[in-house]
Scaffold this motif. Structure first.
Motif, PDB file in Angstrom:
ATOM      1  N   VAL A  21       0.701  -1.226  -0.010  1.00 45.89           N
ATOM      2  CA  VAL A  21      -0.030   0.000   0.096  1.00 45.89           C
ATOM      3  C   VAL A  21       0.847   1.279  -0.017  1.00 45.89           C
ATOM      4  O   VAL A  21       0.496   2.437  -0.783  1.00 45.89           O
ATOM      5  N   VAL A  22       2.038   1.252   0.809  1.00 46.46           N
ATOM      6  CA  VAL A  22       2.845   2.108   0.850  1.00 46.46           C
ATOM      7  C   VAL A  22       3.574   2.595  -0.497  1.00 46.46           C
ATOM      8  O   VAL A  22       3.622   3.656  -1.148  1.00 46.46           O
ATOM      9  N   LEU A  23       3.929   1.616  -1.195  1.00 43.42           N
ATOM     10  CA  LEU A  23       4.310   1.679  -2.482  1.00 43.42           C
ATOM     11  C   LEU A  23       3.651   2.209  -3.370  1.00 43.42           C
ATOM     12  O   LEU A  23       4.080   3.087  -4.355  1.00 43.42           O
ATOM     13  N   ASP A  24       2.403   1.661  -3.511  1.00 42.39           N
ATOM     14  CA  ASP A  24       1.412   2.348  -4.470  1.00 42.39           C
ATOM     15  C   ASP A  24       1.228   3.698  -4.129  1.00 42.39           C
ATOM     16  O   ASP A  24       1.050   4.434  -4.983  1.00 42.39           O
ATOM     17  N   ALA A  25       0.820   4.119  -2.886  1.00 44.00           N
ATOM     18  CA  ALA A  25       0.778   5.446  -2.587  1.00 44.00           C
ATOM     19  C   ALA A  25       2.102   6.424  -3.009  1.00 44.00           C
ATOM     20  O   ALA A  25       1.838   7.298  -3.571  1.00 44.00           O
ATOM     21  N   LEU A  26       3.191   5.916  -2.744  1.00 42.18           N
ATOM     22  CA  LEU A  26       4.312   6.710  -3.325  1.00 42.18           C
ATOM     23  C   LEU A  26       4.380   7.068  -4.702  1.00 42.18           C
ATOM     24  O   LEU A  26       4.651   7.820  -5.168  1.00 42.18           O
ATOM     25  N   ALA A  27       3.825   5.825  -5.675  1.00 44.73           N
ATOM     26  CA  ALA A  27       3.872   5.969  -6.872  1.00 44.73           C
ATOM     27  C   ALA A  27       2.800   6.961  -7.280  1.00 44.73           C
ATOM     28  O   ALA A  27       2.985   7.767  -8.232  1.00 44.73           O
ATOM     29  N   ARG A  28       1.604   6.861  -6.706  1.00 45.98           N
ATOM     30  CA  ARG A  28       0.626   7.883  -6.852  1.00 45.98           C
ATOM     31  C   ARG A  28       1.040   9.345  -6.695  1.00 45.98           C
ATOM     32  O   ARG A  28       0.829  10.258  -7.277  1.00 45.98           O
ATOM     33  N   LEU A  29       1.738   9.675  -5.397  1.00 46.06           N
ATOM     34  CA  LEU A  29       2.382  10.903  -5.245  1.00 46.06           C
ATOM     35  C   LEU A  29       3.249  11.276  -6.459  1.00 46.06           C
ATOM     36  O   LEU A  29       3.230  12.545  -6.719  1.00 46.06           O
ATOM     37  N   LYS A  30       4.315  10.228  -6.782  1.00 41.76           N
ATOM     38  CA  LYS A  30       5.140  10.659  -7.867  1.00 41.76           C
ATOM     39  C   LYS A  30       4.265  11.095  -9.028  1.00 41.76           C
ATOM     40  O   LYS A  30       4.763  12.143  -9.634  1.00 41.76           O
ATOM     41  N   SER A  31       3.379  10.421  -9.476  1.00 36.95           N
ATOM     42  CA  SER A  31       2.688  10.635 -10.704  1.00 36.95           C
ATOM     43  C   SER A  31       1.910  11.998 -10.573  1.00 36.95           C
ATOM     44  O   SER A  31       1.516  12.859 -11.485  1.00 36.95           O
ATOM     45  N   ALA A  32       1.503  12.366  -9.415  1.00 37.05           N
ATOM     46  CA  ALA A  32       0.841  13.817  -8.806  1.00 37.05           C
ATOM     47  C   ALA A  32       2.006  15.256  -8.993  1.00 37.05           C
ATOM     48  O   ALA A  32       1.585  16.296  -8.593  1.00 37.05           O
ATOM     49  N   GLY A  33       3.292  14.671  -9.080  1.00 32.71           N
ATOM     50  CA  GLY A  33       4.309  15.558  -8.884  1.00 32.71           C
ATOM     51  C   GLY A  33       5.059  15.849  -7.789  1.00 32.71           C
ATOM     52  O   GLY A  33       5.890  16.743  -7.458  1.00 32.71           O
ATOM     53  N   THR A  34       4.837  14.974  -6.620  1.00 32.11           N
ATOM     54  CA  THR A  34       5.228  15.078  -5.392  1.00 32.11           C
ATOM     55  C   THR A  34       6.527  13.803  -5.032  1.00 32.11           C
ATOM     56  O   THR A  34       5.948  12.639  -5.395  1.00 32.11           O
ATOM     57  N   GLU A  35       7.775  14.224  -5.092  1.00 30.84           N
ATOM     58  CA  GLU A  35       8.736  13.265  -4.853  1.00 30.84           C
ATOM     59  C   GLU A  35       8.881  13.108  -3.513  1.00 30.84           C
ATOM     60  O   GLU A  35       8.961  13.904  -2.583  1.00 30.84           O
ATOM     61  N   ALA A  36       9.234  11.909  -3.270  1.00 28.26           N
ATOM     62  CA  ALA A  36       9.220  11.357  -1.553  1.00 28.26           C
ATOM     63  C   ALA A  36       9.883  10.133  -1.661  1.00 28.26           C
ATOM     64  O   ALA A  36      10.184   9.497  -2.734  1.00 28.26           O
ATOM     65  N   VAL A  37      10.825   9.987  -0.410  1.00 25.63           N
ATOM     66  CA  VAL A  37      11.628   8.811  -0.227  1.00 25.63           C
ATOM     67  C   VAL A  37      10.882   7.859   0.503  1.00 25.63           C
ATOM     68  O   VAL A  37      10.536   8.517   1.945  1.00 25.63           O
ATOM     69  N   ALA A  38      10.848   6.650   0.365  1.00 25.15           N
ATOM     70  CA  ALA A  38      10.362   5.828   1.634  1.00 25.15           C
ATOM     71  C   ALA A  38      11.310   5.016   2.225  1.00 25.15           C
ATOM     72  O   ALA A  38      12.209   4.404   1.563  1.00 25.15           O
ATOM     73  N   VAL A  39      11.448   4.928   3.584  1.00 24.31           N
ATOM     74  CA  VAL A  39      12.399   4.125   4.307  1.00 24.31           C
ATOM     75  C   VAL A  39      11.536   3.070   4.837  1.00 24.31           C
ATOM     76  O   VAL A  39      10.727   3.196   5.694  1.00 24.31           O
ATOM     77  N   PHE A  40      11.966   1.729   4.366  1.00 23.84           N
ATOM     78  CA  PHE A  40      11.317   0.560   4.990  1.00 23.84           C
ATOM     79  C   PHE A  40      12.441  -0.135   5.940  1.00 23.84           C
ATOM     80  O   PHE A  40      13.429  -0.439   5.803  1.00 23.84           O
ATOM     81  N   VAL A  41      11.878  -0.365   7.217  1.00 24.97           N
ATOM     82  CA  VAL A  41      12.562  -0.975   8.570  1.00 24.97           C
ATOM     83  C   VAL A  41      11.797  -1.985   8.946  1.00 24.97           C
ATOM     84  O   VAL A  41      10.503  -1.917   9.309  1.00 24.97           O
ATOM     85  N   GLY A  42      12.664  -3.086   9.291  1.00 27.26           N
ATOM     86  CA  GLY A  42      11.818  -4.253  10.000  1.00 27.26           C
ATOM     87  C   GLY A  42      12.368  -5.397   9.221  1.00 27.26           C
ATOM     88  O   GLY A  42      12.844  -5.530   7.914  1.00 27.26           O
ATOM     89  N   ARG A  43      12.037  -6.675   9.724  1.00 22.00           N
ATOM     90  CA  ARG A  43      12.385  -8.066   9.358  1.00 22.00           C
ATOM     91  C   ARG A  43      11.984  -8.308   7.976  1.00 22.00           C
ATOM     92  O   ARG A  43      10.874  -7.839   7.504  1.00 22.00           O
ATOM     93  N   ASP A  44      13.003  -8.593   7.070  1.00 17.20           N
ATOM     94  CA  ASP A  44      12.784  -8.883   5.578  1.00 17.20           C
ATOM     95  C   ASP A  44      12.345  -7.781   4.585  1.00 17.20           C
ATOM     96  O   ASP A  44      11.858  -7.773   3.526  1.00 17.20           O
ATOM     97  N   THR A  45      12.420  -6.525   5.088  1.00 17.35           N
ATOM     98  CA  THR A  45      12.207  -5.476   4.531  1.00 17.35           C
ATOM     99  C   THR A  45      13.428  -5.015   3.282  1.00 17.35           C
ATOM    100  O   THR A  45      13.150  -4.042   2.643  1.00 17.35           O
ATOM    101  N   GLY A  77       7.477   1.363  -9.952  1.00 21.23           N
ATOM    102  CA  GLY A  77       8.347   2.232 -10.525  1.00 21.23           C
ATOM    103  C   GLY A  77       8.880   3.449  -9.453  1.00 21.23           C
ATOM    104  O   GLY A  77       9.235   4.521  -9.768  1.00 21.23           O
ATOM    105  N   VAL A  78       9.081   2.828  -8.295  1.00 23.10           N
ATOM    106  CA  VAL A  78       9.674   3.794  -7.173  1.00 23.10           C
ATOM    107  C   VAL A  78      10.795   3.292  -6.509  1.00 23.10           C
ATOM    108  O   VAL A  78      11.417   3.621  -5.733  1.00 23.10           O
ATOM    109  N   PHE A  79      11.556   2.059  -6.984  1.00 22.44           N
ATOM    110  CA  PHE A  79      12.722   1.503  -6.598  1.00 22.44           C
ATOM    111  C   PHE A  79      13.602   2.525  -6.221  1.00 22.44           C
ATOM    112  O   PHE A  79      14.325   2.268  -4.989  1.00 22.44           O
TER     113      PHE A  79
END
Length: 225
Positions: free
Chosen positions: A71-95, A108-110
């Motif tokens: 869900v976070v990755l999908d939201a990040l992609a939506r923000l990117k499409s709307a012109g908002t660049e953001a970085v996501a930091v994933f923390v936790g086992r197997d992230t 498309g947000v790797f």
């Protein structure tokens, strides 16, 4: 007797047949001496390779479908499409797994993601976040990462799953979104990033709630009583 860490857990226990008078709700506690407002460490910012001026969305949770990383990755992609660049930091086992990285590629947000895996220094990572997200689909008590983030006065956005709404109150301590809805999460993140001073005010109010109701001292006191 039984201790439930959130009211929603207590309701489930009672619905499952445990006598109501035998169940008390005592939230898990946050070490408020460790998790307190702190400036980001330059060495941590450098290690995470965070572009200056780019908002950082932190997601602390072990990687699994119900924790909502997709869900976070999908939201990040939506923000990117709307012109908002953001970085996501994933923390936790197997992230740091190939599976999560492949999902990021698919959305498309790797290049916008940092995959840290299990860490025992989250108190050093949280101050680097512009906003802390809990995107669980179900099964939450009251997220420890949300409590810790608010204790450090970092704005919080959370799904309405489980007991999250017992801590994140819209307009008071943070923002809620519909569990599983990347569209709702993108909207909540956009609103948060658009007015960060207001988001920080909510986080400071949330920190007061954590210190009063969710500290380790409060948890011990209620357990002993």
């Amino acid at each position: 007797g039984y201790v439930a860490v959130a009211e929603n857990i207590r309701r489930e226990l009672v619905a499952g047949g445990v006598p109501a008078e035998r169940v008390r709700t005592i939230p898990s506690g946050v070490d408020t001496a460790l998790f307190k407002p702190t400036a980001p460490e330059p060495a941590v910012l450098e290690a995470l390779d965070l572009p200056s001026g780019t908002p950082v969305v932190g997601k602390i949770a072990n990687f699994s479908e119900w924790k909502g990383q997709t869900v976070v990755l999908d939201a990040l992609a939506r923000l990117k499409s709307a012109g908002t660049e953001a970085v996501a930091v994933f923390v936790g086992r197997d992230t740091d797994s190939r599976e999560l990285k492949a999902l990021a590629e698919r959305f498309g947000v790797f290049r916008q993601c940092r995959f840290l895996g299990f860490r025992d220094d989250v108190h050093r990572l949280i101050p680097c976040f512009t906003v802390s997200v809990n995107a669980a689909l179900k099964g939450e008590g009251i997220s420890g990462a949300l409590r810790e983030s608010l204790a450090m006065e970092v704005p919080a956005v959370a799904s309405d799953a489980g007991g999250n709404s017992e801590l994140i109150v819209p307009g008071a301590t943070g923002r809620l979104f519909k569990a599983g809805s990347a569209e709702d999460l993108a909207k909540a993140l956009s609103e948060t990033l658009r007015d960060l001073p207001a988001a920080k005010d909510l986080a400071r109010a949330g920190a007061e709630v954590v210190r009063e109701r969710f500290s380790d001292k409060t948890s011990v006191r209620q357990t002993m009583a």
